[in-house]
Write a protein that holds these residues in place. Structure first.
Motif, short mmCIF file in Angstrom:
data_model
loop_
_atom_site.label_atom_id
_atom_site.label_comp_id
_atom_site.label_asym_id
_atom_site.label_seq_id
_atom_site.Cartn_x
_atom_site.Cartn_y
_atom_site.Cartn_z
N LEU A 17 0.68 -1.18 0.05
CA LEU A 17 -0.10 -0.23 0.22
C LEU A 17 1.05 1.26 -0.25
O LEU A 17 0.77 2.68 -0.21
CB LEU A 17 -0.81 -0.33 1.26
N ALA A 18 1.93 1.06 0.95
CA ALA A 18 3.05 2.04 0.76
C ALA A 18 3.60 2.08 -0.41
O ALA A 18 4.09 3.75 -1.25
CB ALA A 18 3.82 2.32 2.26
N LEU A 19 4.23 1.66 -1.36
CA LEU A 19 4.36 1.59 -2.87
C LEU A 19 3.64 2.07 -3.74
O LEU A 19 4.02 2.99 -4.01
CB LEU A 19 5.20 0.11 -3.43
N ASN A 20 2.06 1.58 -3.11
CA ASN A 20 1.28 2.25 -4.24
C ASN A 20 0.59 3.57 -4.36
O ASN A 20 1.03 4.41 -5.02
CB ASN A 20 -0.01 1.10 -4.14
N ASP A 21 1.18 4.19 -3.14
CA ASP A 21 0.79 5.31 -2.83
C ASP A 21 2.16 6.10 -3.19
O ASP A 21 1.66 7.22 -3.68
CB ASP A 21 1.30 5.37 -0.83
N PHE A 47 -6.43 -0.50 -6.74
CA PHE A 47 -5.50 -1.42 -5.74
C PHE A 47 -5.88 -1.33 -3.91
O PHE A 47 -5.39 -1.89 -3.59
CB PHE A 47 -3.64 -1.30 -5.91
N ALA A 48 -5.98 0.50 -3.71
CA ALA A 48 -5.88 0.40 -2.67
C ALA A 48 -7.40 -0.19 -1.91
O ALA A 48 -7.94 -0.79 -0.88
CB ALA A 48 -5.98 2.08 -1.98
N ALA A 49 -8.51 0.29 -2.88
CA ALA A 49 -9.64 -0.71 -2.75
C ALA A 49 -9.50 -2.07 -2.45
O ALA A 49 -10.51 -2.54 -1.67
CB ALA A 49 -11.22 0.05 -3.43
N ALA A 50 -8.47 -3.11 -3.50
CA ALA A 50 -8.95 -3.69 -3.47
C ALA A 50 -7.27 -4.54 -1.57
O ALA A 50 -8.12 -5.49 -1.44
CB ALA A 50 -7.40 -4.33 -3.93
N GLN A 52 -8.86 -3.34 0.66
CA GLN A 52 -9.41 -2.73 1.76
C GLN A 52 -9.21 -1.63 2.35
O GLN A 52 -9.55 -1.36 4.02
CB GLN A 52 -9.51 -4.18 2.74
N THR A 53 -8.15 -0.77 1.77
CA THR A 53 -8.33 0.81 2.68
C THR A 53 -8.65 1.90 1.02
O THR A 53 -7.14 2.47 0.89
CB THR A 53 -6.53 0.49 2.85
N PRO A 54 -9.32 1.95 0.86
CA PRO A 54 -9.21 2.84 -0.70
C PRO A 54 -9.59 4.24 -0.10
O PRO A 54 -9.79 4.88 0.96
CB PRO A 54 -11.02 2.84 -0.43
N TYR A 55 -9.28 5.08 -1.29
CA TYR A 55 -8.93 6.53 -1.07
C TYR A 55 -10.37 7.28 -0.91
O TYR A 55 -10.97 6.75 -1.54
CB TYR A 55 -8.22 7.22 -2.34
N SER A 56 -10.56 8.73 -0.32
CA SER A 56 -11.39 9.00 0.13
C SER A 56 -11.10 10.12 -1.47
O SER A 56 -10.69 10.54 -1.99
CB SER A 56 -11.62 9.66 1.27
N PRO A 57 -12.96 10.90 -1.47
CA PRO A 57 -12.73 11.10 -2.98
C PRO A 57 -11.61 12.39 -3.00
O PRO A 57 -11.33 12.80 -4.25
CB PRO A 57 -14.56 11.66 -3.18
N GLU A 58 -11.62 12.92 -1.59
CA GLU A 58 -11.17 14.44 -1.43
C GLU A 58 -9.33 14.05 -1.65
O GLU A 58 -9.02 14.61 -1.65
CB GLU A 58 -11.70 14.71 0.14
N GLN A 59 -9.32 12.71 -1.40
CA GLN A 59 -7.82 12.96 -0.74
C GLN A 59 -7.61 12.58 -2.25
O GLN A 59 -6.62 12.81 -2.94
CB GLN A 59 -7.69 10.87 -0.37
N ILE A 60 -8.47 11.65 -3.23
CA ILE A 60 -8.51 11.30 -4.58
C ILE A 60 -7.71 13.11 -5.65
O ILE A 60 -6.37 13.13 -6.37
CB ILE A 60 -9.29 10.59 -5.63
N LEU A 61 -8.80 14.16 -5.14
CA LEU A 61 -8.91 15.08 -6.18
C LEU A 61 -6.85 15.42 -5.56
O LEU A 61 -6.65 16.34 -6.22
CB LEU A 61 -10.75 15.62 -5.28
N SER A 62 -7.04 15.51 -3.67
CA SER A 62 -5.96 16.62 -3.57
C SER A 62 -5.02 15.91 -3.48
O SER A 62 -4.06 16.56 -4.62
CB SER A 62 -5.76 16.13 -1.83
N ILE A 63 -4.61 14.22 -4.40
CA ILE A 63 -3.40 13.87 -4.92
C ILE A 63 -3.12 14.46 -6.33
O ILE A 63 -2.63 14.62 -6.96
CB ILE A 63 -3.28 12.79 -4.47
N ALA A 64 -4.25 14.33 -6.86
CA ALA A 64 -4.56 14.66 -8.07
C ALA A 64 -4.38 15.69 -8.46
O ALA A 64 -3.34 16.60 -9.11
CB ALA A 64 -5.42 13.99 -9.28
N TYR A 65 -4.76 16.95 -8.16
CA TYR A 65 -4.49 18.36 -7.63
C TYR A 65 -2.86 18.61 -7.67
O TYR A 65 -2.32 19.29 -7.99
CB TYR A 65 -5.31 18.77 -6.49
N GLN A 66 -2.51 18.54 -6.55
CA GLN A 66 -1.22 18.64 -6.14
C GLN A 66 -0.20 17.89 -7.34
O GLN A 66 1.30 18.56 -7.79
CB GLN A 66 -0.25 17.84 -5.42
N GLY A 67 -0.34 16.75 -8.42
CA GLY A 67 0.47 16.35 -9.19
C GLY A 67 0.32 17.41 -10.71
O GLY A 67 1.22 18.10 -11.08
N ILE A 68 -0.95 18.12 -10.53
CA ILE A 68 -0.89 19.04 -12.03
C ILE A 68 -0.20 20.68 -11.32
O ILE A 68 0.33 21.01 -11.93
CB ILE A 68 -2.68 19.08 -12.04
#
Length: 122
Positions: A17-21, A47-50, A52-68
């Motif tokens: 999970l850490a590597l996935n992150d 992968f995170a959902a598989a 059993q530690t899914p990201y929240s929608p807010e986490q996904i948007l925050s990570i994607a935003y930072q990447g952009i």
């Protein structure tokens, strides 16, 4: 399907999970199509959902935003995104908005200084 395979055949460890992150947070390469970045995020989400530690929608948007944002290229688009109401800020809308911004960036990049001078003299 991916979740079923992980659940029945594989054990996702905390290290996995850490590597996935880390992979999810890999910087966006503006020389690649933006869809590559979106796939990177979506693969990590699955992968995170598989695991059993899914990201929240807010986490996904925050990570994607930072990447952009870290590219330094989409500052104005990021400002517009931040000003949108919370209900507007979905993963699908994010992809749409920044796909347009990326297309605009590529079109502007295709106009070289010599090509711009030629267009101005026409």
């Amino acid at each position: 399907m991916l979740q079923h395979l992980h659940t029945t055949h594989a054990r996702v460890t905390p290290n996995d999970l850490a590597l996935n992150d880390q992979r999810m947070k890999t910087a966006f390469d503006v020389n690649q199509p933006i869809e590559v970045f979106y796939k990177q995020i979506e693969d990590a989400m699955e992968f995170a959902a598989a695991g059993q530690t899914p990201y929240s929608p807010e986490q996904i948007l925050s990570i994607a935003y930072q990447g952009i944002f870290r590219t330094g290229i989409f500052a104005d688009d990021c400002k517009l995104w931040k000003r949108q109401p919370a209900a507007y800020k979905t993963w699908e809308q994010f992809k749409l908005d920044f796909r347009v911004a990326y297309k605009d960036y590529n079109q502007a990049r295709d106009i070289t200084p010599s090509a711009a001078r030629c267009q101005a003299s026409d």
